[in-house]
Design an enzyme around this catalytic site. Structure first.
Site, PDB file in Angstrom:
ATOM      1  N   LYS A   1       3.432   6.984   4.705  1.00  0.00           N
ATOM      2  CA  LYS A   1       2.748   5.471   4.783  1.00  0.00           C
ATOM      3  C   LYS A   1       1.818   4.769   6.269  1.00  0.00           C
ATOM      4  O   LYS A   1       1.745   3.899   6.346  1.00  0.00           O
ATOM      5  CB  LYS A   1       3.873   4.551   3.337  1.00  0.00           C
ATOM      6  CG  LYS A   1       3.908   5.187   2.122  1.00  0.00           C
ATOM      7  CD  LYS A   1       4.539   4.114   2.153  1.00  0.00           C
ATOM      8  CE  LYS A   1       5.209   4.388   0.419  1.00  0.00           C
ATOM      9  NZ  LYS A   1       5.732   3.270  -0.215  1.00  0.00           N
TER      10      LYS A   1
ATOM     11  N   PRO B   1       0.690  -0.889   0.160  1.00  0.00           N
ATOM     12  CA  PRO B   1       0.303  -0.292  -0.094  1.00  0.00           C
ATOM     13  C   PRO B   1       0.717   1.674   0.149  1.00  0.00           C
ATOM     14  O   PRO B   1       2.257   1.507   0.891  1.00  0.00           O
ATOM     15  CB  PRO B   1      -0.535  -0.116   1.122  1.00  0.00           C
ATOM     16  CG  PRO B   1      -1.274  -1.468   1.257  1.00  0.00           C
ATOM     17  CD  PRO B   1       0.407  -2.038   0.966  1.00  0.00           C
ATOM     18  N   GLU B   2       0.294   2.200  -0.878  1.00  0.00           N
ATOM     19  CA  GLU B   2       1.624   3.616  -1.615  1.00  0.00           C
ATOM     20  C   GLU B   2       0.807   4.452  -0.608  1.00  0.00           C
ATOM     21  O   GLU B   2      -0.376   4.449   0.139  1.00  0.00           O
ATOM     22  CB  GLU B   2       1.483   3.162  -2.826  1.00  0.00           C
ATOM     23  CG  GLU B   2       2.613   2.049  -2.803  1.00  0.00           C
ATOM     24  CD  GLU B   2       3.224   3.032  -4.230  1.00  0.00           C
ATOM     25  OE1 GLU B   2       3.008   3.473  -4.918  1.00  0.00           O
ATOM     26  OE2 GLU B   2       3.505   1.679  -4.631  1.00  0.00           O
TER      27      GLU B   2
ATOM     28  N   ARG C   1      13.820  -3.515  -7.970  1.00  0.00           N
ATOM     29  CA  ARG C   1      12.737  -3.258  -8.004  1.00  0.00           C
ATOM     30  C   ARG C   1      11.847  -3.309  -9.814  1.00  0.00           C
ATOM     31  O   ARG C   1      12.799  -2.318 -10.840  1.00  0.00           O
ATOM     32  CB  ARG C   1      12.234  -1.874  -7.978  1.00  0.00           C
ATOM     33  CG  ARG C   1      12.484  -1.443  -6.681  1.00  0.00           C
ATOM     34  CD  ARG C   1      12.279  -2.038  -4.896  1.00  0.00           C
ATOM     35  NE  ARG C   1      10.543  -2.321  -4.829  1.00  0.00           N
ATOM     36  CZ  ARG C   1       9.931  -0.969  -3.961  1.00  0.00           C
ATOM     37  NH1 ARG C   1      11.187  -0.280  -3.568  1.00  0.00           N
ATOM     38  NH2 ARG C   1       8.400  -1.488  -4.513  1.00  0.00           N
TER      39      ARG C   1
END
Length: 280
Positions: free
Chosen positions: A59, A2-3, A263
């Protein structure tokens, strides 16, 4: 993971569901979720406290309680669900907050990476992980001049620099890819090589992408649901993330996927050309 848009959407949902409720009991099935204090102290301190509000910084969620602040980070797969106390307990439920009215807030986490911490009342923003964060991606606190000065100090690739949360907070893999695509900047472009006009375009793209994602309730790629059990909808507006092999919405060139700073990274090789030396 979740960002910022997903965490903000969770915050809004929780605000509607649990603010004003008083905690009767806390059950912890997986002790490692509780960073501090010790689990029995955590449970004992929360009993009898009322949730007065829920804030967000980057976050991190900050539950404003009558006697403490509780900090929660969802990490990779964490999520909250609202239930009646007699509802069946789902797999991967690790913490349950039972309220005096017979409802429950449950924390579920497939990966078990999420963490909760109790700190003194009104000290949530002084938590070490929060103190290290850059400004929120809104024009009132995220200043172009400061952003430009920060980029000039770094020769590293722009993508990992945006991911480290120090220049601006809340960006994760999805929204960095989207912002760089919108700004037409290669993810491996050295940060200090960006021209003022490129920095200004990137600055606005970060603000725009995150604002639109918040409005859409976030992005559901795998398991993300908000506190009301609803999926986000921003995935239908993604221009580059997860679009490998599909034509770029701007020029028609197939989107490619590579790795930058370990990433998975998506970009358009035509619109986002690397200028100068590639960084390792």
């Amino acid at each position: 993971m979740p960002e910022l848009p997903e965490v903000e959407t969770v915050r809004k949902g929780l605000e509607k569901l649990v603010v004003g409720k008083t905690i009767q009991e806390v059950i912890v099935f997986w002790p490692r979720i509780i960073e501090s204090p010790e689990v029995d102290v955590f449970q004992g301190q929360l009993a009898g406290q009322t949730i007065e509000g829920i804030e967000r910084r980057g976050k991190f969620l900050i539950f404003k309680l009558s006697d403490n602040d509780m900090i929660s980070h969802l990490r990779m797969e964490g999520k909250y669900e609202f239930h009646q106390a007699d509802d069946e307990i789902a797999k991967h439920t690790h913490v349950m907050f039972t309220f005096t009215d017979g409802t429950q807030l449950r924390y579920l986490d497939v990966r078990k990476f999420g963490r909760m911490t109790l700190v003194p009342k009104n000290q949530g923003h002084q938590y070490k992980g929060i103190l290290a964060l850059g400004p929120e991606p809104t024009p009132d606190v995220f200043q172009l001049a400061t952003f430009q000065q920060g980029l000039k100090k770094h020769h590293k690739a722009i993508k990992p620099l945006l991911l480290d949360q120090k220049l601006v907070t809340g960006l994760g893999n999805i929204y960095v890819d989207e912002a760089l695509w919108q700004a037409q900047i290669h993810p491996e472009q050295p940060a200090d090589s960006l021209k003022p006009a490129e920095v200004a375009t990137l600055y606005q793209a970060i603000i725009d992408v995150l604002a639109r994602a918040v409005e859409a309730g976030g992005t559901t790629i795998r398991t993300y649901l908000n506190a009301l059990g609803e999926a986000g909808t921003f995935q239908v507006a993604l221009n580059v993330y997860g679009q490998t092999g599909l034509p770029c919405n701007r020029c028609g060139t197939p989107i490619v996927k590579t790795k930058v700073a370990q990433r998975g990274t998506h970009y358009c090789p035509q619109c986002q050309q690397l200028k100068g030396r590639r960084l390792k």
